[in-house]
Design a protein around this motif. Structure first.
Motif, mmCIF file in Angstrom:
data_model
loop_
_atom_site.group_PDB
_atom_site.id
_atom_site.type_symbol
_atom_site.label_atom_id
_atom_site.label_comp_id
_atom_site.label_asym_id
_atom_site.label_seq_id
_atom_site.Cartn_x
_atom_site.Cartn_y
_atom_site.Cartn_z
ATOM 1 N N MET A 19 2.721 19.092 -24.227
ATOM 2 C CA MET A 19 3.810 19.592 -23.470
ATOM 3 C C MET A 19 3.784 19.636 -21.977
ATOM 4 O O MET A 19 4.738 19.713 -21.342
ATOM 5 N N LYS A 20 2.373 19.417 -21.483
ATOM 6 C CA LYS A 20 2.319 19.199 -19.874
ATOM 7 C C LYS A 20 2.978 18.429 -19.209
ATOM 8 O O LYS A 20 3.776 18.995 -18.277
ATOM 9 N N LEU B 50 19.337 18.495 -22.821
ATOM 10 C CA LEU B 50 18.560 19.505 -23.608
ATOM 11 C C LEU B 50 19.558 19.779 -24.734
ATOM 12 O O LEU B 50 20.836 20.119 -24.675
ATOM 13 N N ALA B 51 19.190 19.581 -25.919
ATOM 14 C CA ALA B 51 20.108 19.906 -27.278
ATOM 15 C C ALA B 51 19.094 20.799 -28.274
ATOM 16 O O ALA B 51 17.927 20.423 -28.229
ATOM 17 N N VAL B 52 19.598 22.037 -28.660
ATOM 18 C CA VAL B 52 18.795 22.814 -29.320
ATOM 19 C C VAL B 52 19.461 22.764 -30.697
ATOM 20 O O VAL B 52 20.875 23.247 -30.582
ATOM 21 N N GLN B 53 18.716 22.650 -31.738
ATOM 22 C CA GLN B 53 19.384 22.574 -33.079
ATOM 23 C C GLN B 53 19.079 23.406 -34.310
ATOM 24 O O GLN B 53 17.630 23.274 -34.352
ATOM 25 N N GLY B 54 19.801 24.434 -34.567
ATOM 26 C CA GLY B 54 19.184 25.311 -35.657
ATOM 27 C C GLY B 54 17.964 25.882 -35.393
ATOM 28 O O GLY B 54 16.952 26.210 -36.355
ATOM 29 N N LEU B 55 17.856 26.357 -34.179
ATOM 30 C CA LEU B 55 16.617 27.295 -33.714
ATOM 31 C C LEU B 55 16.466 28.515 -34.230
ATOM 32 O O LEU B 55 17.332 29.385 -34.416
ATOM 33 N N GLN C 30 13.624 13.611 -26.823
ATOM 34 C CA GLN C 30 12.465 13.978 -27.340
ATOM 35 C C GLN C 30 12.405 15.192 -27.990
ATOM 36 O O GLN C 30 12.619 16.257 -27.240
ATOM 37 N N ASN C 31 11.912 15.409 -29.405
ATOM 38 C CA ASN C 31 11.942 16.798 -29.879
ATOM 39 C C ASN C 31 10.406 17.381 -29.603
ATOM 40 O O ASN C 31 9.088 16.820 -29.951
ATOM 41 N N ILE C 32 10.424 18.430 -28.619
ATOM 42 C CA ILE C 32 9.183 19.025 -28.215
ATOM 43 C C ILE C 32 8.831 20.441 -29.208
ATOM 44 O O ILE C 32 8.008 20.991 -28.701
ATOM 45 N N GLY D 88 13.877 24.373 -36.504
ATOM 46 C CA GLY D 88 14.605 24.016 -35.613
ATOM 47 C C GLY D 88 13.836 22.815 -34.856
ATOM 48 O O GLY D 88 12.786 22.710 -34.655
ATOM 49 N N ALA D 89 14.839 22.473 -33.897
ATOM 50 C CA ALA D 89 14.603 21.215 -32.913
ATOM 51 C C ALA D 89 14.954 21.811 -31.549
ATOM 52 O O ALA D 89 15.929 22.473 -31.313
ATOM 53 N N ILE D 90 14.241 21.210 -30.550
ATOM 54 C CA ILE D 90 14.222 21.169 -29.127
ATOM 55 C C ILE D 90 14.157 19.920 -28.520
ATOM 56 O O ILE D 90 13.128 19.471 -28.497
ATOM 57 N N VAL D 91 15.395 19.485 -28.325
ATOM 58 C CA VAL D 91 15.282 17.916 -27.861
ATOM 59 C C VAL D 91 15.693 17.820 -26.156
ATOM 60 O O VAL D 91 16.754 18.247 -25.942
#
Length: 328
Positions: A83-84, A7-12, A73-75, A66-69
């Protein structure tokens, strides 16, 4: 070689609209990552935005920016339908074990519901899987027919953990999972999470305001203040050598458990936490910081490297800051 993060959170960023065209700046540019089998502790005062980060990762809120990877995959922009399948990979444990359980459903039905939603199992296979996960979290299979009100607080949280584990996720978002429990029960639930993580190879985002609990469960720790990460690094580095004045103040308030152990000098912060509707310019912490200078009031600091993976967002802790050595 460091493994790729699960999991990578970027500039959220998350801004909640208010009347009159104003916004609550709940999360302001948060970036973090979690590696396979790792626990990242996310800590800070109430209202700092840490629970909102968890809800954004779960897509219970949509991020403003921002991105949630997740596994590449950026979700962040995925629809509910897309999302399911991702939700099987990311599960959550909420703070209130009673409020998060349907009082009209039996314990077995609650834990087995995700298997039905994702089409994983039904009938006897579902019952078998639920019984297995009950045993795994320290409950008995014969308790599956009981309702939530028939369980103690600690048992209800074990139910919540069982529900999160039933779909075999990779990532668990644990949002204050023991803060609603008696102190005598907290240790058993924390130790259960640690054991399950080792057995199942889980990655955890452990959100808490309790520095002692975070120190016990985490591999790395991120400290939040008013929507921003102000310090992040390996647990032992951060606890033995905190660099940000806010982290130092939090740690100075932690009780010393060992008799004869040396206490940190207590740092009492002046004033209240500023409003997230109108956060101060520059470093958000400068209104309460005991060592703030003019630059702190004018410019937001970047997360500068202190040592290896240890980083702090403080102008006076930057390697090229003239006051860095004297302020340390």
């Amino acid at each position: 070689m460091t493994p790729a993060p699960v999991l990578a959170v970027q500039g959220l960023v998350k801004r909640f609209p208010m009347r009159g065209g104003r916004f609550v700046n709940a999360v302001n540019g948060v970036s973090l990552e979690i590696r396979p089998g790792e626990t990242l502790g996310l800590v800070g005062e109430s209202g700092c935005g840490k629970s909102t980060v968890g809800k954004l990762i779960m897509k219970l809120h949509d991020p403003t920016e921002g991105a949630i990877v997740v596994r590449g995959q950026n979700i962040a922009g995925l629809s509910r339908r897309l999302m399911k399948p991702v939700r099987r990979q990311i599960q959550t444990i909420f703070q209130d074990p009673y409020g998060s359980l349907n009082p009209r459903m039996t314990a077995g039905a609650i834990v087995g519901e995700p298997l039905k939603i994702h089409g994983i199992a039904s009938g006897r296979d579902l019952t078998r899987r639920v019984a297995e996960v009950f045993e795994k979290v320290g409950l008995r299979a014969d308790q599956m027919t009981r309702f939530p009100h028939e369980f103690s607080g600690g048992q209800r949280q074990r139910l919540s953990i069982a529900r999160a584990l039933i779909v075999d996720p990779e990532i668990i978002i644990a949002d204050e999972p023991v803060s609603a429990l008696d102190v005598s029960i907290q240790a058993s639930v924390i130790n259960l999470l640690i054991r399950l993580q080792k057995e199942m190879g889980l990655s955890l985002l452990f959100i808490s305001h309790d520095m002692s609990v975070v120190e016990h469960v985490s591999h790395r720790v991120a400290v939040m203040y008013l929507g921003r990460i102000v310090e992040i690094g390996p647990r032992d580095m951060l606890f033995s050598n905190p660099q940000h004045p806010y982290t130092q103040a939090l740690l100075s308030a932690v009780p010393v458990a060992k008799p004869g152990a040396r206490r940190r000098e207590r740092i009492v912060l002046k004033g209240d936490v500023p409003s997230p509707v109108d956060p101060p310019p520059g470093c958000h912490f400068h209104t309460r910081c005991p060592i703030a200078e003019d630059i702190c009031r004018q410019k937001a600091p970047a997360l500068n490297t202190v040592d290896g993976e240890h980083r702090a967002a403080c102008h006076l802790r930057a390697p090229d800051a003239p006051a860095a050595r004297s302020a340390a």
